[in-house]
Design a protein around this motif. Structure first.
Motif, mmCIF file in Angstrom:
data_model
loop_
_atom_site.group_PDB
_atom_site.id
_atom_site.type_symbol
_atom_site.label_atom_id
_atom_site.label_comp_id
_atom_site.label_asym_id
_atom_site.label_seq_id
_atom_site.Cartn_x
_atom_site.Cartn_y
_atom_site.Cartn_z
ATOM 1 N N VAL A 1 16.247 60.853 -28.209
ATOM 2 C CA VAL A 1 15.434 59.281 -28.706
ATOM 3 C C VAL A 1 15.006 58.969 -29.855
ATOM 4 O O VAL A 1 15.356 57.923 -30.491
ATOM 5 C CB VAL A 1 13.998 58.534 -28.022
ATOM 6 N N VAL A 2 14.503 60.073 -30.300
ATOM 7 C CA VAL A 2 13.809 60.705 -31.863
ATOM 8 C C VAL A 2 15.258 60.253 -33.055
ATOM 9 O O VAL A 2 15.141 60.375 -33.901
ATOM 10 C CB VAL A 2 13.269 61.775 -31.842
ATOM 11 N N THR A 3 15.990 60.822 -32.648
ATOM 12 C CA THR A 3 17.346 61.584 -32.923
ATOM 13 C C THR A 3 18.467 60.111 -33.185
ATOM 14 O O THR A 3 18.873 59.678 -34.318
ATOM 15 C CB THR A 3 18.291 62.304 -32.936
ATOM 16 N N GLY A 4 18.829 59.737 -31.754
ATOM 17 C CA GLY A 4 18.939 58.298 -31.403
ATOM 18 C C GLY A 4 18.251 56.913 -32.678
ATOM 19 O O GLY A 4 18.554 55.516 -33.371
ATOM 20 N N THR A 5 17.214 56.385 -32.617
ATOM 21 C CA THR A 5 15.968 55.512 -33.316
ATOM 22 C C THR A 5 16.828 56.019 -34.530
ATOM 23 O O THR A 5 17.087 54.580 -35.556
ATOM 24 C CB THR A 5 14.648 55.807 -33.095
ATOM 25 N N LEU A 6 16.070 58.083 -35.545
ATOM 26 C CA LEU A 6 16.586 57.574 -36.498
ATOM 27 C C LEU A 6 17.681 57.356 -37.569
ATOM 28 O O LEU A 6 18.365 56.751 -38.438
ATOM 29 C CB LEU A 6 16.267 59.049 -36.843
ATOM 30 N N ALA A 7 18.732 57.705 -36.255
ATOM 31 C CA ALA A 7 20.354 57.088 -36.010
ATOM 32 C C ALA A 7 20.345 55.245 -36.860
ATOM 33 O O ALA A 7 21.218 55.077 -37.588
ATOM 34 C CB ALA A 7 21.110 57.725 -35.884
ATOM 35 N N ILE A 8 19.969 54.626 -35.615
ATOM 36 C CA ILE A 8 19.929 53.774 -36.465
ATOM 37 C C ILE A 8 19.431 52.721 -37.992
ATOM 38 O O ILE A 8 19.716 52.458 -38.791
ATOM 39 C CB ILE A 8 18.905 52.808 -35.211
ATOM 40 N N LEU A 9 18.130 53.783 -37.827
ATOM 41 C CA LEU A 9 17.717 53.024 -39.097
ATOM 42 C C LEU A 9 18.021 53.690 -40.619
ATOM 43 O O LEU A 9 18.422 52.988 -41.274
ATOM 44 C CB LEU A 9 16.444 54.170 -39.599
ATOM 45 N N VAL A 10 19.031 54.457 -40.475
ATOM 46 C CA VAL A 10 20.125 55.339 -41.649
ATOM 47 C C VAL A 10 20.786 54.500 -41.163
ATOM 48 O O VAL A 10 21.211 54.081 -42.818
ATOM 49 C CB VAL A 10 19.962 57.442 -41.095
ATOM 50 N N GLY A 11 21.170 54.079 -40.003
ATOM 51 C CA GLY A 11 22.967 53.122 -40.160
ATOM 52 C C GLY A 11 22.363 51.554 -41.013
ATOM 53 O O GLY A 11 23.014 51.342 -41.766
ATOM 54 N N VAL A 12 21.859 51.006 -40.362
ATOM 55 C CA VAL A 12 20.707 49.913 -41.020
ATOM 56 C C VAL A 12 20.762 50.217 -42.198
ATOM 57 O O VAL A 12 21.451 48.759 -43.328
ATOM 58 C CB VAL A 12 20.035 49.633 -40.449
ATOM 59 N N TRP A 13 20.097 51.226 -43.313
ATOM 60 C CA TRP A 13 19.182 51.603 -44.602
ATOM 61 C C TRP A 13 21.183 52.001 -45.244
ATOM 62 O O TRP A 13 20.803 50.837 -46.344
ATOM 63 C CB TRP A 13 19.142 52.795 -44.447
ATOM 64 N N ALA A 14 21.529 52.642 -44.559
ATOM 65 C CA ALA A 14 23.053 52.717 -45.374
ATOM 66 C C ALA A 14 23.990 51.168 -45.504
ATOM 67 O O ALA A 14 25.187 51.044 -46.288
ATOM 68 C CB ALA A 14 24.019 53.936 -45.040
ATOM 69 N N ARG A 15 24.248 50.945 -44.934
ATOM 70 C CA ARG A 15 24.268 49.179 -44.693
ATOM 71 C C ARG A 15 24.046 48.026 -45.736
ATOM 72 O O ARG A 15 24.196 47.231 -46.083
ATOM 73 C CB ARG A 15 25.115 48.978 -43.106
ATOM 74 N N GLY A 16 23.165 48.791 -46.261
ATOM 75 C CA GLY A 16 22.134 47.730 -46.640
ATOM 76 C C GLY A 16 20.871 46.843 -46.855
ATOM 77 O O GLY A 16 20.174 45.713 -47.046
ATOM 78 N N GLY A 17 21.211 47.284 -45.131
ATOM 79 C CA GLY A 17 19.822 45.823 -44.216
ATOM 80 C C GLY A 17 18.249 46.289 -44.404
ATOM 81 O O GLY A 17 17.343 45.894 -44.571
#
Length: 114
Positions: A98-114
Protein backbone atom coordinates in the motif's frame (compact mmCIF):
# COMPACT_ATOMS: atom_id res chain seq x y z
CA UNK A 1 -24.65 19.38 24.59
CA UNK A 2 -22.54 20.94 21.84
CA UNK A 3 -19.87 18.25 22.27
CA UNK A 4 -22.41 15.56 21.41
CA UNK A 5 -23.61 17.70 18.51
CA UNK A 6 -20.12 17.84 17.04
CA UNK A 7 -19.37 14.16 17.58
CA UNK A 8 -22.67 12.60 16.51
CA UNK A 9 -21.39 11.48 13.08
CA UNK A 10 -18.56 9.55 14.72
CA UNK A 11 -20.90 8.00 17.27
CA UNK A 12 -23.23 6.97 14.46
CA UNK A 13 -20.31 5.51 12.51
CA UNK A 14 -19.26 3.43 15.52
CA UNK A 15 -22.79 2.27 16.34
CA UNK A 16 -23.96 1.57 12.79
CA UNK A 17 -20.71 0.64 11.06
CA UNK A 18 -18.12 -0.72 13.42
CA UNK A 19 -20.01 -2.56 16.16
CA UNK A 20 -22.32 -4.68 13.95
CA UNK A 21 -19.36 -5.83 11.86
CA UNK A 22 -17.24 -6.52 14.92
CA UNK A 23 -19.90 -8.86 16.33
CA UNK A 24 -19.79 -10.99 13.17
CA UNK A 25 -15.98 -10.98 13.16
CA UNK A 26 -15.85 -12.24 16.74
CA UNK A 27 -18.48 -14.90 16.00
CA UNK A 28 -16.36 -15.95 13.02
CA UNK A 29 -13.29 -16.29 15.21
CA UNK A 30 -15.18 -18.42 17.73
CA UNK A 31 -16.83 -20.56 15.04
CA UNK A 32 -13.56 -21.14 13.18
CA UNK A 33 -11.82 -22.86 16.07
CA UNK A 34 -10.94 -26.38 15.11
CA UNK A 35 -11.30 -25.86 11.36
CA UNK A 36 -8.35 -27.18 9.37
CA UNK A 37 -6.79 -24.28 7.43
CA UNK A 38 -5.57 -26.71 4.81
CA UNK A 39 -9.00 -28.16 4.04
CA UNK A 40 -10.28 -27.90 0.48
CA UNK A 41 -13.26 -25.79 1.57
CA UNK A 42 -11.10 -23.19 3.32
CA UNK A 43 -8.67 -23.07 0.39
CA UNK A 44 -11.63 -22.52 -1.97
CA UNK A 45 -13.09 -19.77 0.27
CA UNK A 46 -9.70 -18.04 0.41
CA UNK A 47 -9.39 -18.24 -3.40
CA UNK A 48 -12.87 -16.76 -3.92
CA UNK A 49 -12.18 -13.94 -1.44
CA UNK A 50 -8.88 -13.17 -3.18
CA UNK A 51 -10.58 -13.15 -6.60
CA UNK A 52 -13.29 -10.76 -5.40
CA UNK A 53 -10.74 -8.41 -3.83
CA UNK A 54 -8.63 -8.50 -7.00
CA UNK A 55 -11.68 -7.61 -9.07
CA UNK A 56 -12.58 -4.67 -6.85
CA UNK A 57 -9.04 -3.29 -6.84
CA UNK A 58 -8.77 -3.74 -10.62
CA UNK A 59 -12.04 -1.89 -11.16
CA UNK A 60 -10.86 0.98 -8.93
CA UNK A 61 -7.53 1.20 -10.78
CA UNK A 62 -9.01 1.10 -14.29
CA UNK A 63 -12.26 3.00 -13.69
CA UNK A 64 -10.98 5.33 -10.97
CA UNK A 65 -13.57 7.28 -9.00
CA UNK A 66 -13.22 10.81 -7.68
CA UNK A 67 -9.82 12.46 -7.49
CA UNK A 68 -8.06 9.27 -8.55
CA UNK A 69 -9.82 9.59 -11.90
CA UNK A 70 -7.64 12.65 -12.60
CA UNK A 71 -4.50 10.52 -12.39
CA UNK A 72 -3.51 9.14 -15.80
CA UNK A 73 -4.23 5.44 -16.35
CA UNK A 74 -0.55 4.71 -17.03
CA UNK A 75 0.40 6.12 -13.62
CA UNK A 76 -2.34 4.12 -11.88
CA UNK A 77 -1.27 0.90 -13.59
CA UNK A 78 2.41 1.51 -12.83
CA UNK A 79 1.56 2.25 -9.18
CA UNK A 80 -0.48 -0.95 -8.94
CA UNK A 81 2.42 -2.94 -10.40
CA UNK A 82 4.89 -1.28 -8.02
CA UNK A 83 2.63 -2.00 -5.05
CA UNK A 84 2.27 -5.63 -6.10
CA UNK A 85 6.02 -6.00 -6.52
CA UNK A 86 6.65 -4.51 -3.07
CA UNK A 87 4.03 -6.83 -1.60
CA UNK A 88 5.86 -9.90 -2.87
CA UNK A 89 9.40 -8.61 -2.30
CA UNK A 90 8.61 -7.73 1.32
CA UNK A 91 7.29 -11.24 2.03
CA UNK A 92 3.61 -10.55 1.38
CA UNK A 93 3.48 -7.33 3.40
CA UNK A 94 0.21 -5.51 2.71
CA UNK A 95 1.61 -2.41 4.40
CA UNK A 96 4.63 -2.34 2.05
CA UNK A 97 2.39 -2.78 -0.97
CA UNK A 98 0.00 0.00 0.00
CA UNK A 99 2.78 2.46 0.91
CA UNK A 100 4.70 1.72 -2.29
CA UNK A 101 1.60 2.03 -4.48
CA UNK A 102 0.63 5.31 -2.84
CA UNK A 103 4.12 6.75 -3.20
CA UNK A 104 4.23 5.60 -6.83
CA UNK A 105 1.01 7.51 -7.56
CA UNK A 106 2.38 10.63 -5.86
CA UNK A 107 5.68 10.40 -7.75
CA UNK A 108 3.85 9.73 -11.04
CA UNK A 109 1.59 12.74 -10.62
CA UNK A 110 4.52 14.93 -9.56
CA UNK A 111 6.64 13.76 -12.54
CA UNK A 112 3.83 14.60 -14.96
CA UNK A 113 3.66 18.13 -13.56
CA UNK A 114 0.49 17.66 -11.49
Amino acid sequence: MSVVGDLWPYLLLILAGFLPNEVWRMLGVVASRGIDEGSELIIWVRAVATAILTGVVSKIVVFAPGALGGVPLAVRLAAAAAGMAAFFVMRRSVFAGVVTGTLAILVGVWARGG
